[in-house]
Design a protein around this motif. Structure first.
Motif, PDB file in Angstrom:
ATOM      1  N   GLU A  35      87.662  -6.339 111.995  1.00  0.00           N
ATOM      2  CA  GLU A  35      87.757  -6.757 113.389  1.00  0.00           C
ATOM      3  C   GLU A  35      89.071  -6.323 114.035  1.00  0.00           C
ATOM      4  OE1 GLU A  35      85.096 -10.845 112.857  1.00  0.00           O
ATOM      5  OE2 GLU A  35      87.227 -10.952 113.353  1.00  0.00           O
ATOM      6  N   ASN A  36      90.018  -5.879 113.222  1.00  0.00           N
ATOM      7  CA  ASN A  36      91.340  -5.535 113.749  1.00  0.00           C
ATOM      8  C   ASN A  36      91.850  -4.233 113.143  1.00  0.00           C
ATOM      9  OD1 ASN A  36      92.281  -8.168 115.309  1.00  0.00           O
ATOM     10  ND2 ASN A  36      91.218  -8.804 113.454  1.00  0.00           N
ATOM     11  N   LEU A  37      90.968  -3.255 113.080  1.00  0.00           N
ATOM     12  CA  LEU A  37      91.357  -1.985 112.470  1.00  0.00           C
ATOM     13  C   LEU A  37      92.136  -1.119 113.445  1.00  0.00           C
ATOM     14  CD1 LEU A  37      91.196  -0.188 109.976  1.00  0.00           C
ATOM     15  CD2 LEU A  37      89.031   0.728 110.838  1.00  0.00           C
ATOM     16  N   SER A  68     101.601   6.371 108.539  1.00  0.00           N
ATOM     17  CA  SER A  68     100.174   6.625 108.330  1.00  0.00           C
ATOM     18  C   SER A  68      99.329   5.425 108.745  1.00  0.00           C
ATOM     19  CB  SER A  68      99.902   6.971 106.865  1.00  0.00           C
ATOM     20  OG  SER A  68     100.352   5.927 106.015  1.00  0.00           O
ATOM     21  N   GLN A  69      99.844   4.213 108.540  1.00  0.00           N
ATOM     22  CA  GLN A  69      99.110   3.014 108.947  1.00  0.00           C
ATOM     23  C   GLN A  69      98.965   2.943 110.462  1.00  0.00           C
ATOM     24  OE1 GLN A  69     101.714   0.230 106.891  1.00  0.00           O
ATOM     25  NE2 GLN A  69     100.101  -0.231 105.431  1.00  0.00           N
ATOM     26  N   LEU A  70      99.999   3.358 111.166  1.00  0.00           N
ATOM     27  CA  LEU A  70      99.904   3.399 112.629  1.00  0.00           C
ATOM     28  C   LEU A  70      98.862   4.421 113.070  1.00  0.00           C
ATOM     29  CD1 LEU A  70     103.485   3.137 114.175  1.00  0.00           C
ATOM     30  CD2 LEU A  70     101.578   1.558 114.419  1.00  0.00           C
ATOM     31  N   TYR A  71      98.817   5.550 112.362  1.00  0.00           N
ATOM     32  CA  TYR A  71      97.843   6.585 112.711  1.00  0.00           C
ATOM     33  C   TYR A  71      96.408   6.098 112.528  1.00  0.00           C
ATOM     34  CZ  TYR A  71     101.515  10.163 113.003  1.00  0.00           C
ATOM     35  OH  TYR A  71     102.616  10.921 113.356  1.00  0.00           O
ATOM     36  N   ARG A 242      94.466  -4.457 102.147  1.00  0.00           N
ATOM     37  CA  ARG A 242      94.532  -4.125 103.572  1.00  0.00           C
ATOM     38  C   ARG A 242      95.647  -3.116 103.842  1.00  0.00           C
ATOM     39  NH1 ARG A 242      94.820  -9.203 107.329  1.00  0.00           N
ATOM     40  NH2 ARG A 242      96.572  -9.643 105.955  1.00  0.00           N
ATOM     41  N   PHE A 243      96.807  -3.334 103.226  1.00  0.00           N
ATOM     42  CA  PHE A 243      97.935  -2.419 103.392  1.00  0.00           C
ATOM     43  C   PHE A 243      97.545  -1.003 102.957  1.00  0.00           C
ATOM     44  CE2 PHE A 243     101.854  -0.295 102.315  1.00  0.00           C
ATOM     45  CZ  PHE A 243     102.795  -0.785 103.199  1.00  0.00           C
ATOM     46  N   HIS A 244      96.904  -0.899 101.790  1.00  0.00           N
ATOM     47  CA  HIS A 244      96.539   0.412 101.252  1.00  0.00           C
ATOM     48  C   HIS A 244      95.415   1.071 102.040  1.00  0.00           C
ATOM     49  CE1 HIS A 244      99.136   0.646  97.753  1.00  0.00           C
ATOM     50  NE2 HIS A 244      98.880  -0.614  97.490  1.00  0.00           N
ATOM     51  N   LEU A 245      94.470   0.301 102.518  1.00  0.00           N
ATOM     52  CA  LEU A 245      93.371   0.893 103.285  1.00  0.00           C
ATOM     53  C   LEU A 245      93.872   1.493 104.589  1.00  0.00           C
ATOM     54  CD1 LEU A 245      90.498  -1.698 102.710  1.00  0.00           C
ATOM     55  CD2 LEU A 245      90.690   0.613 101.762  1.00  0.00           C
ATOM     56  N   ARG A 246      94.722   0.768 105.287  1.00  0.00           N
ATOM     57  CA  ARG A 246      95.285   1.325 106.529  1.00  0.00           C
ATOM     58  C   ARG A 246      96.024   2.630 106.240  1.00  0.00           C
ATOM     59  NH1 ARG A 246      94.971  -1.852 110.962  1.00  0.00           N
ATOM     60  NH2 ARG A 246      95.033  -4.141 110.796  1.00  0.00           N
ATOM     61  N   ASP A 247      96.773   2.656 105.156  1.00  0.00           N
ATOM     62  CA  ASP A 247      97.543   3.837 104.773  1.00  0.00           C
ATOM     63  C   ASP A 247      96.631   5.013 104.440  1.00  0.00           C
ATOM     64  OD1 ASP A 247      99.505   5.605 103.558  1.00  0.00           O
ATOM     65  OD2 ASP A 247      98.917   4.760 101.620  1.00  0.00           O
ATOM     66  N   LEU A 248      95.623   4.778 103.612  1.00  0.00           N
ATOM     67  CA  LEU A 248      94.749   5.864 103.156  1.00  0.00           C
ATOM     68  C   LEU A 248      93.830   6.380 104.257  1.00  0.00           C
ATOM     69  CD1 LEU A 248      93.923   4.434  99.618  1.00  0.00           C
ATOM     70  CD2 LEU A 248      95.190   6.540 100.105  1.00  0.00           C
ATOM     71  N   ILE A 249      93.457   5.510 105.180  1.00  0.00           N
ATOM     72  CA  ILE A 249      92.665   5.952 106.329  1.00  0.00           C
ATOM     73  C   ILE A 249      93.525   6.810 107.254  1.00  0.00           C
ATOM     74  CG2 ILE A 249      91.446   5.196 108.409  1.00  0.00           C
ATOM     75  CD1 ILE A 249      90.570   2.695 106.782  1.00  0.00           C
ATOM     76  N   LYS A 255      87.905   7.683 105.133  1.00  0.00           N
ATOM     77  CA  LYS A 255      87.420   7.637 106.515  1.00  0.00           C
ATOM     78  C   LYS A 255      86.437   6.490 106.655  1.00  0.00           C
ATOM     79  CE  LYS A 255      83.866  11.184 105.691  1.00  0.00           C
ATOM     80  NZ  LYS A 255      83.356  12.500 106.146  1.00  0.00           N
ATOM     81  N   THR A 256      86.240   6.034 107.877  1.00  0.00           N
ATOM     82  CA  THR A 256      85.313   4.932 108.133  1.00  0.00           C
ATOM     83  C   THR A 256      84.158   5.412 108.994  1.00  0.00           C
ATOM     84  OG1 THR A 256      86.545   4.230 110.119  1.00  0.00           O
ATOM     85  CG2 THR A 256      87.184   3.236 108.010  1.00  0.00           C
ATOM     86  N   ALA A 257      83.054   4.711 108.870  1.00  0.00           N
ATOM     87  CA  ALA A 257      81.883   5.013 109.691  1.00  0.00           C
ATOM     88  C   ALA A 257      81.169   3.704 110.018  1.00  0.00           C
ATOM     89  CB  ALA A 257      80.945   5.961 108.952  1.00  0.00           C
ATOM     90  N   LYS A 258      80.645   3.619 111.219  1.00  0.00           N
ATOM     91  CA  LYS A 258      79.933   2.416 111.635  1.00  0.00           C
ATOM     92  C   LYS A 258      78.493   2.467 111.128  1.00  0.00           C
ATOM     93  CE  LYS A 258      82.592   1.517 115.865  1.00  0.00           C
ATOM     94  NZ  LYS A 258      82.529   1.359 117.343  1.00  0.00           N
ATOM     95  N   THR A 259      78.031   1.335 110.614  1.00  0.00           N
ATOM     96  CA  THR A 259      76.637   1.206 110.199  1.00  0.00           C
ATOM     97  C   THR A 259      76.068  -0.054 110.837  1.00  0.00           C
ATOM     98  OG1 THR A 259      77.047  -0.168 108.242  1.00  0.00           O
ATOM     99  CG2 THR A 259      77.264   2.223 107.971  1.00  0.00           C
ATOM    100  N   ALA A 260      74.783  -0.277 110.649  1.00  0.00           N
ATOM    101  CA  ALA A 260      74.145  -1.450 111.237  1.00  0.00           C
ATOM    102  C   ALA A 260      74.700  -2.754 110.672  1.00  0.00           C
ATOM    103  CB  ALA A 260      72.636  -1.383 111.010  1.00  0.00           C
ATOM    104  N   THR A 261      75.252  -2.682 109.455  1.00  0.00           N
ATOM    105  CA  THR A 261      75.765  -3.893 108.804  1.00  0.00           C
ATOM    106  C   THR A 261      77.295  -3.983 108.814  1.00  0.00           C
ATOM    107  OG1 THR A 261      75.608  -2.734 106.673  1.00  0.00           O
ATOM    108  CG2 THR A 261      73.754  -4.147 107.307  1.00  0.00           C
ATOM    109  N   GLY A 262      77.951  -3.038 109.464  1.00  0.00           N
ATOM    110  CA  GLY A 262      79.405  -3.078 109.544  1.00  0.00           C
ATOM    111  C   GLY A 262      80.039  -1.744 109.194  1.00  0.00           C
TER     112      GLY A 262
END
Length: 270
Positions: A35-37, A68-71, A242-249, A255-262
């Motif tokens: 909700e706050n990506l 990288s997290q800001l990006y 959460r810290f690592h996911l923001r960094d790696l993204i 990478k992230t992608a939207k699906t019907a379930t999130g």
């Protein structure tokens, strides 16, 4: 004398002081990364990620945010770089080149950095002569206030320190040994400004990155829904998922992608 130096590090407030402590309790209630990506404002993103910085006995540094997290959190990277430059010039924050072997930069609010520096002074007060410890006061008043870039040349460092008193080799050595400066590998005449006591956290950063990527690479499609992934605990890093996911993204490894379930998180193709 040493006590006065320690107290002086607490004293002066910046012209544009950010009251992050007052807002921390509010931001800390934001638990869902899904909700706050992303955010529309760089400073808002910095404040929230500062408040969400992992709290652990294994972490002995003030909160910092990776570029990288800001990006990963603000869509316009050009705007992020422009905002960071403005905030750096206004002495709201400082930017540090991290010794990770990669192009990693940490962002720390200026007041947090002064708190980190104060810890160093307190630890050395009983061990060092007060005349030597006084270099921290010179460093704060003349170097940090005048040199806002991530690095500084040896002669410029000595010139700025000399505004406070007579500079000796042991003064420079103390700044290096306390973790406030590190020599550049390619040019030993230039120093990086550094964050004291960050070494173990950097080790955890590297290990955590490998652990997250390994976890996803073991899955059939090298992907996982963000909501359950965020809740997983890491074995080899004091920093949270959460810290690592923001960094790696933000660095492009995930990478992230939207699906019907999130939102789904998947490993980027080479």
């Amino acid at each position: 004398m040493a006590k006065n130096i320690s107290e002086s590090l607490k004293g002066k407030k910046r012209a544009r002081e950010i009251d992050t402590e007052a807002e921390a309790s509010d931001f800390d209630q934001i638990l869902s990364l899904e909700e706050n990506l992303t955010f529309s404002d760089t400073l808002v993103a910095l404040r929230i990620m500062r408040a969400q910085f992992p709290q652990s006995d294994k972490i002995s540094v003030q909160p910092f945010i990776l570029r990288s997290q800001l990006y990963s959190s603000v869509e316009d990277r050009t705007q992020v770089d422009r905002d960071l430059e403005n905030l750096r010039r206004e002495k709201v924050l400082r930017i540090f080149k991290l010794n990770t072997g990669q192009d990693d930069h940490a962002i720390m609010f200026f007041d947090d950095y002064l708190c980190q520096m104060e810890r160093v002074v307190k630890r050395l007060e009983e061990k060092k002569d007060s005349d030597i410890i006084e270099v921290f006061k010179w460093f704060k008043s003349h170097v940090l206030d005048n040199k806002l870039e991530p690095s500084i040349e040896h002669q410029e460092l000595c010139t700025l320190l000399a505004l406070g008193g007579k500079v000796k080799d042991e003064h420079i050595s103390l700044l290096i040994n306390s973790g406030l400066l590190t020599r550049q590998l390619i040019d030993s005449n230039i120093y990086w400004f550094a964050i004291p006591n960050i070494g173990s956290v950097l080790k955890g950063l590297s290990q955590g990155r490998k652990e997250v990527l390994s976890l996803l690479n073991r899955r059939r499609y090298k992907e996982m829904m963000l909501a359950p992934l965020e809740k997983k605990l890491l074995r080899f890093s004091p920093l949270d998922m959460r810290f690592h996911l923001r960094d790696l993204i933000g660095s492009g490894h995930l990478k992230t992608a939207k699906t019907a379930t999130g939102l789904v998180v998947r490993v980027s193709k080479d």
